[in-house]
Design an enzyme around this catalytic site. Structure first.
Site, short mmCIF file in Angstrom:
data_model
loop_
_atom_site.label_atom_id
_atom_site.label_comp_id
_atom_site.label_asym_id
_atom_site.label_seq_id
_atom_site.Cartn_x
_atom_site.Cartn_y
_atom_site.Cartn_z
N LYS A 1 26.82 38.39 35.86
CA LYS A 1 26.51 37.24 34.99
C LYS A 1 26.31 35.95 35.81
O LYS A 1 25.38 35.19 35.56
CB LYS A 1 27.64 37.03 33.97
CG LYS A 1 27.81 38.18 33.00
CD LYS A 1 28.88 37.89 31.96
CE LYS A 1 30.27 37.75 32.53
NZ LYS A 1 30.78 39.01 33.12
N ARG B 1 34.53 34.71 24.89
CA ARG B 1 35.17 35.97 25.28
C ARG B 1 35.72 36.76 24.08
O ARG B 1 36.04 37.93 24.22
CB ARG B 1 36.32 35.70 26.26
CG ARG B 1 35.85 35.19 27.61
CD ARG B 1 37.04 34.91 28.51
NE ARG B 1 36.63 34.30 29.77
CZ ARG B 1 36.30 34.97 30.87
NH1 ARG B 1 36.35 36.28 30.86
NH2 ARG B 1 35.94 34.34 31.96
N ARG C 1 33.43 43.56 47.47
CA ARG C 1 33.23 42.11 47.54
C ARG C 1 34.36 41.45 48.31
O ARG C 1 35.52 41.83 48.19
CB ARG C 1 33.12 41.51 46.13
CG ARG C 1 32.67 40.07 46.12
CD ARG C 1 31.98 39.69 44.83
NE ARG C 1 32.89 39.53 43.71
CZ ARG C 1 32.51 39.18 42.49
NH1 ARG C 1 31.22 38.98 42.24
NH2 ARG C 1 33.38 39.05 41.52
N ARG D 1 40.05 39.69 46.86
CA ARG D 1 40.86 39.09 45.81
C ARG D 1 41.73 40.16 45.15
O ARG D 1 41.35 41.32 45.06
CB ARG D 1 39.96 38.44 44.74
CG ARG D 1 39.38 37.14 45.19
CD ARG D 1 38.36 36.56 44.23
NE ARG D 1 38.47 37.00 42.84
CZ ARG D 1 37.64 36.62 41.88
NH1 ARG D 1 36.63 35.83 42.15
NH2 ARG D 1 37.79 37.06 40.64
N ARG E 1 40.88 45.14 34.10
CA ARG E 1 39.99 44.10 33.58
C ARG E 1 38.95 44.69 32.64
O ARG E 1 38.61 44.11 31.61
CB ARG E 1 39.31 43.36 34.73
CG ARG E 1 40.23 42.44 35.52
CD ARG E 1 39.61 42.00 36.83
NE ARG E 1 38.46 41.12 36.62
CZ ARG E 1 37.63 40.74 37.59
NH1 ARG E 1 37.80 41.19 38.82
NH2 ARG E 1 36.64 39.92 37.33
#
Length: 215
Positions: A13, A88, A127, A162, A173
């Site tokens: 996104k 959300r 990532r 992270r 998530r």
């Protein structure tokens, strides 16, 4: 353009929003960005939000909507906006609808970026992020690696994985997304605003969105 981007964590996104913003000057807005900006600017609403954030609590929808309205009233918001990862939940979507109508605006399109779980896991677990809070450059150990000794090519700080980008955290998530956010797809389908796009790469996705806007 005035659009909402939906999609699971790792669907791309943010990248798509950035490319769309470069295309016609519409402002990319994410909840996290506006909250951080309000806190940094020390506005009354920002200070209120900071209290929740410092305690590790979720910022209530009512406060997020006030900050969002404040953001929409800023001059650059008149050029159009791309909502990245907001709303959300269904209640947030309902409040956004009221806010947009109150401001005399309308949403042009809601885009749902469809990406498989396998692709999301591959994107996020590979990532890496620059640990310097003033840099935060993003790398990928497969397609855009940092230096050989694991440092940022821009500022030289160490890059890190992270905590929310481990496989376990990502699956959690995705579970939260499917429970809380995925119902928005049906909500915007009923509103006649939804466009589902199989998102293989960001540039191709942007072209599909441009096409949908002009139809």
């Amino acid at each position: 353009m005035r659009i909402v981007l939906l999609g699971a964590p790792g669907a791309g996104k943010g990248t798509v929003a950035k490319l769309l913003s470069e295309y016609d000057g519409s402002v990319q807005i994410s909840t996290g960005d506006i909250l951080r900006a309000a806190v940094k600017q020390g506005t009354e609403l920002g200070q209120e939000a900071k209290g929740y954030m410092d305690r590790g609590d979720l910022v209530p929808d009512s406060l997020i909507m006030k900050i969002m309205e404040e953001r929409f009233h800023s001059n650059d918001g008149e050029r159009g906006f791309i909502l990245d990862g907001f709303p959300r939940t269904i209640p947030q979507a309902e409040e956004l609808k009221k806010l947009v109508e109150r401001l005399g605006l309308k949403l042009d399109l809601v885009v749902n970026l469809e990406v498989s779980t396998e692709v999301i896991l591959d994107r996020l677990t590979t990532r890496r992020t620059c640990s310097n809070p003033d840099c935060q450059a993003i790398y990928n150990i497969k397609t855009n690696p940092p230096t050989e000794d694991g440092r940022c090519k821009i500022c030289g700080s160490p890059v890190i994985q992270r905590e929310d980008e481990t496989k376990e955290a990502i699956m959690n998530r995705l579970k939260t997304y499917n429970e809380k956010t995925a119902p928005l797809i049906k909500f915007y389908e009923k509103e006649g605003l939804l466009k589902n796009i199989l998102s293989r790469n960001s540039q191709e996705t942007v072209e599909k969105i441009k096409e949908a806007l002009h139809n």
